[in-house]
Design an enzyme around this catalytic site. Structure first.
Site, PDB file in Angstrom:
ATOM      1  CE  LYS A  13      -5.531  -5.546  -5.495  1.00  0.00           C
ATOM      2  NZ  LYS A  13      -4.770  -4.526  -6.237  1.00  0.00           N
ATOM      3  NE  ARG A  88      -1.585  -9.995  -5.289  1.00  0.00           N
ATOM      4  CZ  ARG A  88      -1.434  -8.714  -5.039  1.00  0.00           C
ATOM      5  NH1 ARG A  88      -0.706  -7.972  -5.822  1.00  0.00           N
ATOM      6  NH2 ARG A  88      -1.972  -8.183  -3.981  1.00  0.00           N
ATOM      7  NE  ARG A 123      -0.838   2.841  -1.706  1.00  0.00           N
ATOM      8  CZ  ARG A 123      -1.003   1.621  -2.176  1.00  0.00           C
ATOM      9  NH1 ARG A 123      -2.199   1.059  -2.094  1.00  0.00           N
ATOM     10  NH2 ARG A 123      -0.023   0.980  -2.744  1.00  0.00           N
ATOM     11  NE  ARG A 156       1.856  -0.734  -0.323  1.00  0.00           N
ATOM     12  CZ  ARG A 156       0.895  -1.497  -0.836  1.00  0.00           C
ATOM     13  NH1 ARG A 156      -0.317  -1.465  -0.311  1.00  0.00           N
ATOM     14  NH2 ARG A 156       1.128  -2.283  -1.862  1.00  0.00           N
ATOM     15  NE  ARG A 167       2.958  -2.628  -6.072  1.00  0.00           N
ATOM     16  CZ  ARG A 167       2.369  -1.586  -5.471  1.00  0.00           C
ATOM     17  NH1 ARG A 167       3.015  -0.440  -5.340  1.00  0.00           N
ATOM     18  NH2 ARG A 167       1.151  -1.699  -5.016  1.00  0.00           N
TER      19      ARG A 167
HETATM   20  P1  AP5 Z   1      -5.885   1.134  -2.769  1.00  0.00           P
HETATM   21  O1  AP5 Z   1      -7.278   0.885  -2.316  1.00  0.00           O
HETATM   22  O2  AP5 Z   1      -4.809   1.139  -1.740  1.00  0.00           O
HETATM   23  O3  AP5 Z   1      -5.548   0.168  -3.977  1.00  0.00           O
HETATM   24  P2  AP5 Z   1      -5.132  -1.352  -3.984  1.00  0.00           P
HETATM   25  O4  AP5 Z   1      -5.689  -1.940  -5.227  1.00  0.00           O
HETATM   26  O5  AP5 Z   1      -5.511  -2.012  -2.689  1.00  0.00           O
HETATM   27  O6  AP5 Z   1      -3.584  -1.145  -4.118  1.00  0.00           O
HETATM   28  P3  AP5 Z   1      -2.358  -1.949  -3.551  1.00  0.00           P
HETATM   29  O7  AP5 Z   1      -1.152  -1.147  -3.913  1.00  0.00           O
HETATM   30  O8  AP5 Z   1      -2.543  -2.278  -2.106  1.00  0.00           O
HETATM   31  O9  AP5 Z   1      -2.442  -3.225  -4.410  1.00  0.00           O
HETATM   32  P4  AP5 Z   1      -1.372  -4.274  -4.632  1.00  0.00           P
HETATM   33  O10 AP5 Z   1      -2.197  -5.373  -5.155  1.00  0.00           O
HETATM   34  O11 AP5 Z   1      -0.224  -3.903  -5.452  1.00  0.00           O
HETATM   35  O12 AP5 Z   1      -0.727  -4.423  -3.179  1.00  0.00           O
HETATM   36  P5  AP5 Z   1      -0.839  -5.526  -2.042  1.00  0.00           P
HETATM   37  O13 AP5 Z   1      -0.670  -4.871  -0.755  1.00  0.00           O
HETATM   38  O14 AP5 Z   1      -2.024  -6.396  -2.242  1.00  0.00           O
HETATM   39  O15 AP5 Z   1      -5.882   2.525  -3.574  1.00  0.00           O
HETATM   40  C1  AP5 Z   1      -4.677   3.061  -4.048  1.00  0.00           C
HETATM   41  C2  AP5 Z   1      -4.738   4.590  -3.878  1.00  0.00           C
HETATM   42  O16 AP5 Z   1      -5.724   5.119  -4.732  1.00  0.00           O
HETATM   43  C3  AP5 Z   1      -5.106   5.049  -2.464  1.00  0.00           C
HETATM   44  O17 AP5 Z   1      -4.382   6.206  -2.151  1.00  0.00           O
HETATM   45  C4  AP5 Z   1      -6.609   5.344  -2.556  1.00  0.00           C
HETATM   46  O18 AP5 Z   1      -7.025   6.343  -1.641  1.00  0.00           O
HETATM   47  C5  AP5 Z   1      -6.731   5.826  -3.997  1.00  0.00           C
HETATM   48  N1  AP5 Z   1      -8.006   5.483  -4.614  1.00  0.00           N
HETATM   49  C6  AP5 Z   1      -8.706   4.340  -4.465  1.00  0.00           C
HETATM   50  N2  AP5 Z   1      -9.824   4.375  -5.217  1.00  0.00           N
HETATM   51  C7  AP5 Z   1      -9.815   5.566  -5.870  1.00  0.00           C
HETATM   52  C8  AP5 Z   1     -10.685   6.201  -6.786  1.00  0.00           C
HETATM   53  N3  AP5 Z   1     -11.813   5.616  -7.217  1.00  0.00           N
HETATM   54  N4  AP5 Z   1     -10.339   7.410  -7.241  1.00  0.00           N
HETATM   55  C9  AP5 Z   1      -9.218   8.006  -6.830  1.00  0.00           C
HETATM   56  N5  AP5 Z   1      -8.365   7.477  -5.955  1.00  0.00           N
HETATM   57  C10 AP5 Z   1      -8.650   6.268  -5.462  1.00  0.00           C
HETATM   58  O19 AP5 Z   1       0.463  -6.411  -2.369  1.00  0.00           O
HETATM   59  C11 AP5 Z   1       1.756  -5.892  -2.175  1.00  0.00           C
HETATM   60  C12 AP5 Z   1       2.786  -6.918  -2.600  1.00  0.00           C
HETATM   61  O20 AP5 Z   1       2.618  -8.112  -1.806  1.00  0.00           O
HETATM   62  C13 AP5 Z   1       2.701  -7.415  -4.049  1.00  0.00           C
HETATM   63  O21 AP5 Z   1       3.390  -6.547  -4.928  1.00  0.00           O
HETATM   64  C14 AP5 Z   1       3.360  -8.798  -3.928  1.00  0.00           C
HETATM   65  O22 AP5 Z   1       4.758  -8.688  -3.878  1.00  0.00           O
HETATM   66  C15 AP5 Z   1       2.888  -9.277  -2.571  1.00  0.00           C
HETATM   67  N6  AP5 Z   1       1.646 -10.075  -2.670  1.00  0.00           N
HETATM   68  C16 AP5 Z   1       0.435  -9.758  -2.167  1.00  0.00           C
HETATM   69  N7  AP5 Z   1      -0.464 -10.700  -2.459  1.00  0.00           N
HETATM   70  C17 AP5 Z   1       0.182 -11.645  -3.174  1.00  0.00           C
HETATM   71  C18 AP5 Z   1      -0.227 -12.859  -3.790  1.00  0.00           C
HETATM   72  N8  AP5 Z   1      -1.504 -13.289  -3.742  1.00  0.00           N
HETATM   73  N9  AP5 Z   1       0.717 -13.577  -4.472  1.00  0.00           N
HETATM   74  C19 AP5 Z   1       1.992 -13.167  -4.529  1.00  0.00           C
HETATM   75  N10 AP5 Z   1       2.449 -12.023  -3.977  1.00  0.00           N
HETATM   76  C20 AP5 Z   1       1.544 -11.262  -3.300  1.00  0.00           C
END
Ligand code: AP5
Length: 211
Positions: A13, A88, A123, A156, A167
Site C-alpha cells: 500500500k 480498517r 523491509r 520496523r 497483524r
Molecule cells: P509496503 O508498501 O511497505 O506495504 P504496506 O502495505 O504499506 O505495509 P505496511 O506494513 O505499512 O502495512 P500495515 O497496514 O500493516 O501498516 P501501517 O503502517 O499502515 O511494502 C512492504 C514491503 O514489500 C516493502 O519492503 C516493499 O518494498 C515490498 N514490496 C512492495 N510491493 C512489492 C512487490 N510488488 N513485490 C515485492 N516487494 C514489494 O499500520 C501499522 C499499524 O498502525 C497497524 O498494525 C495498526 O496497529 C495501526 N493502524 C494503522 N492504521 C490504522 C487504522 N486505520 N485503524 C487502526 N489501527 C491502525
C-alpha cells in the site's frame, strides 16, 4: 479523486501510494505513518498507540478517526487524496460516510500471507525520511543507508515475525470484511500483487484509468 488503498500488512500500500501521489499530485495519508511519528515524538496519542501497534492490534477507532478528521481538513486535500491503511474496520468506513466523504475507488491489493511474511522480513525504512526499501525487491545502493537522504535504514518494530503473524490475524478477523462492504457499494477494484513493484503499479494505473 479520493482513493482508498486497501490490503493486508505488507501488501504494498505504502509503496504504491507514493507512486500514485507522484503521478496524480495528490497527498497520501497513512494512519500508520502518522501513528509512528506520534510514537517517535512521545505524544499522548503515540504513547497510547504504541501498546496496540507493538502487539499487532488495531489502534482504537476513536484515535484513528480523529487523525483522519484533522488531516482531511488541510488545504492540500482539496483536490483529492489517497488513504493508505484507512479504513480498517466497519465503523471507520461508516465514519467516512458520516463525514460526507465520497470515496471514488477502493484498490484492494491481494497478496498471500506467505508472500507477506517474506516481504516484511526484507523491509527496511529510513530512520530520517521514512523511505521504504526491500532488501530483496528494491534494494538501496548501500544496504544500511537511504538512497534519498543518507539516513540509517532500520527494520520496523512491528515487522518481527511474531508481530507480523498477529497483524495478519487482525487483518483477516477485523479488516477483510471491508472487501465485501466496498464490493457491494460498487467501488472495489482488486489488484493481484505482482512479484515486481513496477508490474503492480501498471495494474494500479490501469485500474485508475491513467498511464
Ligand atoms: P509496503 O508498501 O511497505 O506495504 P504496506 O502495505 O504499506 O505495509 P505496511 O506494513 O505499512 O502495512 P500495515 O497496514 O500493516 O501498516 P501501517 O503502517 O499502515 O511494502 C512492504 C514491503 O514489500 C516493502 O519492503 C516493499 O518494498 C515490498 N514490496 C512492495 N510491493 C512489492 C512487490 N510488488 N513485490 C515485492 N516487494 C514489494 O499500520 C501499522 C499499524 O498502525 C497497524 O498494525 C495498526 O496497529 C495501526 N493502524 C494503522 N492504521 C490504522 C487504522 N486505520 N485503524 C487502526 N489501527 C491502525
Amino acid at each position: 479523486m479520493n482513493i482508498v488503498l486497501f490490503g493486508p500488512p505488507g501488501a504494498g500500500k505504502g509503496t504504491q501510494a507514493e507512486i500514485i501521489c507522484g503521478r496524480l499530485n495528490i497527498p497520501s495519508i497513512s494512519t500508520g505513518a502518522v501513528l509512528r511519528e506520534a510514537i517517535k515524538n512521545s505524544t499522548p496519542t503515540g504513547l497510547l498507540a504504541k501498546g496496540y501497534m507493538d502487539k499487532g492490534d488495531l489502534v482504537p477507532d476513536s484515535v484513528v478517526t480523529a487523525i483522519i478528521k484533522e488531516r482531511l481538513t488541510k488545504p492540500d486535500c482539496a483536490g483529492g487524496y489517497i488513504l493508505d491503511g484507512f479504513p480498517r474496520t466497519l465503523p471507520q468506513a461508516k465514519y467516512l460516510e458520516e463525514m460526507g466523504i465520497t470515496i471514488d475507488v477502493v484498490l484492494s491489493l491481494e497478496v498471500s500471507d506467505e508472500e507477506i511474511i517474506e516481504r516484511l522480513s526484507q523491509r527496511r525504512l529510513c530512520e530520517d525520511c521514512g523511505a521504504p526499501y526491500s532488501l530483496k525487491y528494491g534494494p538501496p545502493k548501500d544496504t544500511s543507508r537511504c538512497d534519498k537522504c543518507g539516513g540509517r535504514l532500520v527494520a520496523r518494530q512491528d515487522d518481527m515475525p511474531e508481530v507480523v503473524a498477529s497483524r495478519l490475524k487482525t487483518y483477516h478477523s477485523q479488516t477483510e470484511v471491508l472487501i465485501d462492504y466496498y464490493r457491494e457499494i460498487g467501488i472495489l477494484k482488486t489488484i493481484k500483487g505482482q512479484k515486481e513493484i513496477k508490474d503492480t503499479t501498471s495494474l494500479v494505473f490501469k485500474a485508475l484509468g491513467i498511464t
